[in-house]
Design a protein around this motif. Structure first.
Motif, PDB file in Angstrom:
ATOM      1  N   TRP A  86       0.811  -1.210   0.000  1.00  0.00           N
ATOM      2  CA  TRP A  86       0.000   0.000   0.000  1.00  0.00           C
ATOM      3  C   TRP A  86       0.856   1.277   0.000  1.00  0.00           C
ATOM      4  N   ILE A  87       2.147   1.168   0.218  1.00  0.00           N
ATOM      5  CA  ILE A  87       2.992   2.357   0.341  1.00  0.00           C
ATOM      6  C   ILE A  87       2.956   3.237  -0.909  1.00  0.00           C
ATOM      7  N   PRO A  88       3.117   2.668  -2.141  1.00  0.00           N
ATOM      8  CA  PRO A  88       3.032   3.546  -3.331  1.00  0.00           C
ATOM      9  C   PRO A  88       1.676   4.235  -3.452  1.00  0.00           C
ATOM     10  N   LEU A  89       0.602   3.527  -3.126  1.00  0.00           N
ATOM     11  CA  LEU A  89      -0.726   4.124  -3.221  1.00  0.00           C
ATOM     12  C   LEU A  89      -0.882   5.262  -2.217  1.00  0.00           C
ATOM     13  N   ILE A  90      -0.376   5.066  -1.006  1.00  0.00           N
ATOM     14  CA  ILE A  90      -0.456   6.113   0.018  1.00  0.00           C
ATOM     15  C   ILE A  90       0.328   7.342  -0.421  1.00  0.00           C
ATOM     16  N   HIS A  91       1.495   7.118  -0.994  1.00  0.00           N
ATOM     17  CA  HIS A  91       2.276   8.245  -1.502  1.00  0.00           C
ATOM     18  C   HIS A  91       1.515   8.981  -2.602  1.00  0.00           C
ATOM     19  N   LEU A  92       0.870   8.246  -3.481  1.00  0.00           N
ATOM     20  CA  LEU A  92       0.099   8.870  -4.558  1.00  0.00           C
ATOM     21  C   LEU A  92      -1.059   9.691  -3.994  1.00  0.00           C
ATOM     22  N   LEU A  93      -1.732   9.148  -2.981  1.00  0.00           N
ATOM     23  CA  LEU A  93      -2.837   9.893  -2.367  1.00  0.00           C
ATOM     24  C   LEU A  93      -2.338  11.178  -1.702  1.00  0.00           C
ATOM     25  N   PHE A  94      -1.188  11.103  -1.058  1.00  0.00           N
ATOM     26  CA  PHE A  94      -0.588  12.309  -0.476  1.00  0.00           C
ATOM     27  C   PHE A  94      -0.305  13.346  -1.555  1.00  0.00           C
ATOM     28  N   LEU A  95       0.241  12.893  -2.673  1.00  0.00           N
ATOM     29  CA  LEU A  95       0.569  13.800  -3.775  1.00  0.00           C
ATOM     30  C   LEU A  95      -0.688  14.464  -4.327  1.00  0.00           C
ATOM     31  N   ILE A  96      -1.709  13.675  -4.571  1.00  0.00           N
ATOM     32  CA  ILE A  96      -2.959  14.223  -5.119  1.00  0.00           C
ATOM     33  C   ILE A  96      -3.607  15.182  -4.124  1.00  0.00           C
ATOM     34  N   GLY A  97      -3.618  14.788  -2.847  1.00  0.00           N
ATOM     35  CA  GLY A  97      -4.226  15.645  -1.837  1.00  0.00           C
ATOM     36  C   GLY A  97      -3.522  16.980  -1.699  1.00  0.00           C
ATOM     37  N   LEU A  98      -2.196  16.957  -1.684  1.00  0.00           N
ATOM     38  CA  LEU A  98      -1.443  18.209  -1.553  1.00  0.00           C
ATOM     39  C   LEU A  98      -1.601  19.088  -2.780  1.00  0.00           C
ATOM     40  N   LEU A  99      -1.582  18.469  -3.973  1.00  0.00           N
ATOM     41  CA  LEU A  99      -1.796  19.253  -5.190  1.00  0.00           C
ATOM     42  C   LEU A  99      -3.181  19.901  -5.186  1.00  0.00           C
ATOM     43  N   SER A 100      -4.170  19.154  -4.756  1.00  0.00           N
ATOM     44  CA  SER A 100      -5.535  19.695  -4.696  1.00  0.00           C
ATOM     45  C   SER A 100      -5.639  20.855  -3.715  1.00  0.00           C
ATOM     46  N   LEU A 101      -4.832  20.781  -2.647  1.00  0.00           N
ATOM     47  CA  LEU A 101      -4.872  21.838  -1.634  1.00  0.00           C
ATOM     48  C   LEU A 101      -4.084  23.069  -2.061  1.00  0.00           C
ATOM     49  N   LEU A 102      -2.880  22.847  -2.618  1.00  0.00           N
ATOM     50  CA  LEU A 102      -1.972  23.959  -2.883  1.00  0.00           C
ATOM     51  C   LEU A 102      -2.188  24.622  -4.236  1.00  0.00           C
ATOM     52  N   ALA A 103      -2.580  23.844  -5.240  1.00  0.00           N
ATOM     53  CA  ALA A 103      -2.703  24.402  -6.591  1.00  0.00           C
ATOM     54  C   ALA A 103      -3.672  25.581  -6.656  1.00  0.00           C
ATOM     55  N   PRO A 104      -4.886  25.506  -6.049  1.00  0.00           N
ATOM     56  CA  PRO A 104      -5.764  26.682  -6.095  1.00  0.00           C
ATOM     57  C   PRO A 104      -5.168  27.921  -5.444  1.00  0.00           C
ATOM     58  N   TYR A 105      -4.458  27.749  -4.313  1.00  0.00           N
ATOM     59  CA  TYR A 105      -3.809  28.888  -3.670  1.00  0.00           C
ATOM     60  C   TYR A 105      -2.783  29.515  -4.603  1.00  0.00           C
ATOM     61  N   GLU A 106      -1.993  28.671  -5.242  1.00  0.00           N
ATOM     62  CA  GLU A 106      -0.951  29.193  -6.119  1.00  0.00           C
ATOM     63  C   GLU A 106      -1.548  29.870  -7.348  1.00  0.00           C
ATOM     64  N   TRP A 107      -2.601  29.300  -7.900  1.00  0.00           N
ATOM     65  CA  TRP A 107      -3.245  29.901  -9.064  1.00  0.00           C
ATOM     66  C   TRP A 107      -3.846  31.269  -8.719  1.00  0.00           C
ATOM     67  N   ASN A 108      -4.542  31.336  -7.614  1.00  0.00           N
ATOM     68  CA  ASN A 108      -5.133  32.619  -7.202  1.00  0.00           C
ATOM     69  C   ASN A 108      -4.061  33.651  -6.890  1.00  0.00           C
ATOM     70  N   ARG A 109      -2.970  33.207  -6.299  1.00  0.00           N
ATOM     71  CA  ARG A 109      -1.874  34.127  -5.981  1.00  0.00           C
ATOM     72  C   ARG A 109      -1.296  34.748  -7.241  1.00  0.00           C
ATOM     73  N   VAL A 110      -1.013  33.927  -8.228  1.00  0.00           N
ATOM     74  CA  VAL A 110      -0.390  34.416  -9.459  1.00  0.00           C
ATOM     75  C   VAL A 110      -1.356  35.287 -10.259  1.00  0.00           C
ATOM     76  N   GLU A 111      -2.630  34.897 -10.288  1.00  0.00           N
ATOM     77  CA  GLU A 111      -3.605  35.634 -11.077  1.00  0.00           C
ATOM     78  C   GLU A 111      -4.033  36.949 -10.438  1.00  0.00           C
ATOM     79  N   SER A 112      -3.718  37.140  -9.175  1.00  0.00           N
ATOM     80  CA  SER A 112      -4.130  38.374  -8.487  1.00  0.00           C
ATOM     81  C   SER A 112      -3.028  39.417  -8.431  1.00  0.00           C
ATOM     82  N   GLU A 113      -1.830  39.098  -8.913  1.00  0.00           N
ATOM     83  CA  GLU A 113      -0.708  40.028  -8.851  1.00  0.00           C
ATOM     84  C   GLU A 113      -0.537  40.756 -10.187  1.00  0.00           C
ATOM     85  N   ASN A 114       0.602  41.385 -10.370  1.00  0.00           N
ATOM     86  CA  ASN A 114       0.892  42.229 -11.528  1.00  0.00           C
ATOM     87  C   ASN A 114       0.702  41.456 -12.826  1.00  0.00           C
TER      88      ASN A 114
END
Length: 658
Positions: A25-53
């Motif tokens: 299960w270790i590879p699957l758990i790592h994949l879930l961590f990756l997907i979860g973090l991307l889902s959490l961080l990507a919107p923040y990063e997109w909004n940050r970049v789109e709201s600046e200069n």
């Protein structure tokens, strides 16, 4: 940071969660961590970049406007698939042959069995303590006023609480617990967090004043707090070593030493650092006591907890609650064995010697606290803290519906403006406070993302077994729980649970140990490098500036916030000490700015008679200027209007601006 299965006769530290083959299960758990973090961080990063200069290219905006809480980890996350799949063997001969064995728990066990000094561990602990000292001093050297080249360490304290602790320390240095109030006009000298009911005394518990006393007498009070940070780092290393070996201790100690929260609080004259001295000694000695069943170790643990109790009783209770529950469970088991008549003399000694060692210092501490209360409030059962709240700030009372309950007990001496700062604690506000304290404790210790990941790893890998690591995690939870019934979330949104910071450092170190073992088993060495890069990114964003990626560190942000209040106190003290038209001896009455309830300039030494310039409250309805002048005929009377920043002198008839 390899681990080794401990003998069954010793308390399980949780150092070994290995199995002979890695879980599928270790590879699957790592994949879930990756997907979860991307889902959490990507919107923040997109909004940050789109709201600046928006005139700049997208990639330039991404790197020019970094969010230090998310962007570095988002970038590292993008490299994680490469680190997972790239078969790049890492062979560091010196690390494998010399360092790695010394970082393992097996090394510690061998030293114990051979009854040898671990000079490697001693060297690490001392280096960590020196690192903490350096970071504290470096923080104090931050320039906060470029025009006058003033550093944070050049300025007076910022918070009301700090001046109350200084008041307490000066009182103790005089060999007393209180000084008499002014006989004719006591209300003029009401100082925030200082009782003034016939005698004047700090509302706070005496442990902080005892710790601070020798350093204040020396003329360097902040050095005491730098030392406290170093001692805390030192003992938390040894506590982590008990649980997981030198590697866990090294990593936990580094996080504590480089924590921006620890750095700033080592430059605030509050109770937290002295409390941590006691708690760190307690944790190390208690964990050692579990292994040795030694009365001496139990006595050390009790001394540490007793001192912490004399600084911050609620915090000491919350920190130690899981350990106390564990001792109670052991006592119940022993009683059951006694009923069944299967207990042995050795089991009786193993139970009662530690209990006696813990209880003796705690009993002495409670007696000292009883006598201290008696000397100030007239009753050993009535704490100065409680009496101060009842008289001056009833809305700040502990518990839910504090404002509603406090307004039913309003008296004539309530500090109305400061008292009305309190919000009424409801379940909704309590939930918000828990969230604020939890996130801030992660943010100011290492970082929200790294410590959240570590917590998830810890829960996923430790839940199947009982280990002493659960005591550390439970201590974090209980510290939050005991502070739920308080309406304020705290300085920097976390000071009520500040003592969870070093515990989080230990949890991160434990999670790192577990992950490194797993990645070694499945042959993913670059994942360990990526994890260390994440920790390095946290250290850099917490303490340093790296233009153009980020222009300010987390530490500089909080230094600037603290410096704002300190500069105001500095300017006021400069006026008192250097204004050419202030004649001494003087009494400076102060009309405070009602919109700035956190700056109060009524600050005096405990012995009012010995002070050349007294500061007092401007209470014209109760004490007209003419009457004040009659009470203090030897002093020139001045009025400082804080809102208008205006100084006046009483000429016998009116206030004359100067």
């Amino acid at each position: 940071m390899n681990s080794k299965q401990q003998p069954s006769s010793r308390p399980n530290s949780g150092a070994d969660t290995t199995s002979t083959s890695p879980s599928r299960w270790i590879p699957l758990i790592h994949l879930l961590f990756l997907i979860g973090l991307l889902s959490l961080l990507a919107p923040y990063e997109w909004n940050r970049v789109e709201s600046e200069n928006l005139q700049l290219p997208w990639l330039s905006r991404f790197f020019l406007y970094v969010n230090v809480d998310t962007t570095p980890y988002f970038i590292l996350l993008l490299f994680s698939p490469l680190c997972w799949w790239l078969p790049l063997p890492l062979h560091w001969g010196f690390f494998s042959r010399a360092l790695r064995p010394r970082l393992s728990l097996a090394w510690v066990e061998k030293k114990r069995s051979d009854k040898q000094w671990d000079w490697f561990a001693i060297s690490i602990s001392l280096l960590l303590a020196l690192t903490s000292l350096f970071i504290s001093g470096w923080t104090a050297d931050h320039i906060v006023d470029t025009e006058r080249e003033l550093t944070l360490g050049d300025l007076p304290p910022a918070y009301h609480d700090e001046y109350s602790y200084l008041f307490q320390t000066e009182t103790l240095l005089a060999g007393r617990t209180s000084f008499p109030s002014h006989p004719e006009a006591p209300e003029l000298f009401d100082q925030v967090h200082v009782l003034n009911e016939g005698n004047m005394a700090s509302r706070y518990f005496p442990g902080t004043g005892l710790w601070l006393a020798p350093f204040l007498a020396w003329g360097h009070p902040y050095w005491g707090y730098w030392l406290a940070g170093a001692v805390t780092t030192f003992f938390f290393f040894w506590a982590a070593r008990e649980l997981g070996g030198n590697g866990v201790g090294l990593l936990g100690g580094l996080i504590i030493a480089f924590s921006p929260g620890m750095a700033i609080f080592s430059n605030l004259l509050l109770a937290h650092h002295p409390t941590l001295v006691g708690l760190s000694l307690f944790l190390w000695a208690y964990l050692r006591m579990q292994r040795t069943s030694s009365f001496g170790d139990a006595l050390l643990a009790g001394l540490g907890l007793s001192f912490a109790m004399l600084c911050r009783p609620m915090t000491a209770a919350g920190f130690a609650l899981p350990f106390g529950i564990r001792q109670a469970v052991q006592l119940v088991r022993w009683c059951l064995l006694k009923i069944k008549k299967t207990e042995t003399e050795s089991s009786t000694r193993q139970i009662w010697l530690p209990v006696a060692g813990l209880a003796l210092p705690l009993a002495c501490g409670l007696i000292c606290l009883f006598l201290y209360n008696q000397s100030i409030t007239g009753s050993g059962w009535k704490m100065p803290y409680q009496l101060y709240t009842d008289i001056y700030t009833p809305r700040h009372v502990y518990g839910f519906n504090n404002v509603i309950r406090g307004e039913q007990k309003l008296g004539p001496k309530v500090l109305d403006n400061y008292d009305k700062w309190a919000e009424n604690l409801t379940p909704a506000l309590a939930v918000q406070n828990i969230q604020n304290r939890f996130l801030a404790s992660l943010q100011w210790t290492l970082g929200i993302i790294p410590l959240s990941l570590a917590a998830l790893v810890f829960l996923l890998t430790e839940w199947k077994q009982w280990s002493r690591w659960w005591l550390v995690f439970a201590s974090i939870i209980s510290l939050h729980v005991v502070h739920i019934p308080y309406w304020y979330d705290g300085i920097m949104h976390w000071h009520y649970v500040f003592e969870t910071g070093p515990l989080w450092a230990l949890i991160f170190a434990r999670a790192t140990q577990t992950l490194f073992r797993i990645w070694q088993q499945i042959d993913r060495p670059l994942m360990s490098v990526l994890w260390l890069a994440m920790m390095l990114a946290a250290f850099l964003t917490n303490l340093t500036v790296l233009p153009p990626l980020w222009g300010v560190s987390k530490l500089e942000i909080i230094v600037s916030n603290v410096a704002f209040s300190r500069l105001k106190h500095f300017q006021f003290q400069q006026m008192l000490n250097h204004h050419p038209q202030i004649k001494r001896p003087a009494l400076m009455l102060i009309a405070h700015d009602p919109h700035d309830r956190h700056i109060d300039y009524v600050i005096n030494s405990p012995d009012l008679k010995q002070q050349e310039i007294l500061t007092g409250r401007y209470l014209p309805a109760q004490y007209p200027p003419a009457r004040v002048q009659q009470i203090f005929p030897q002093r020139t009377l001045y009025l400082y209007d804080a809102k208008q920043n205006r100084l006046s002198r009483w000429n016998g008839t009116i206030w004359e601006p100067i």
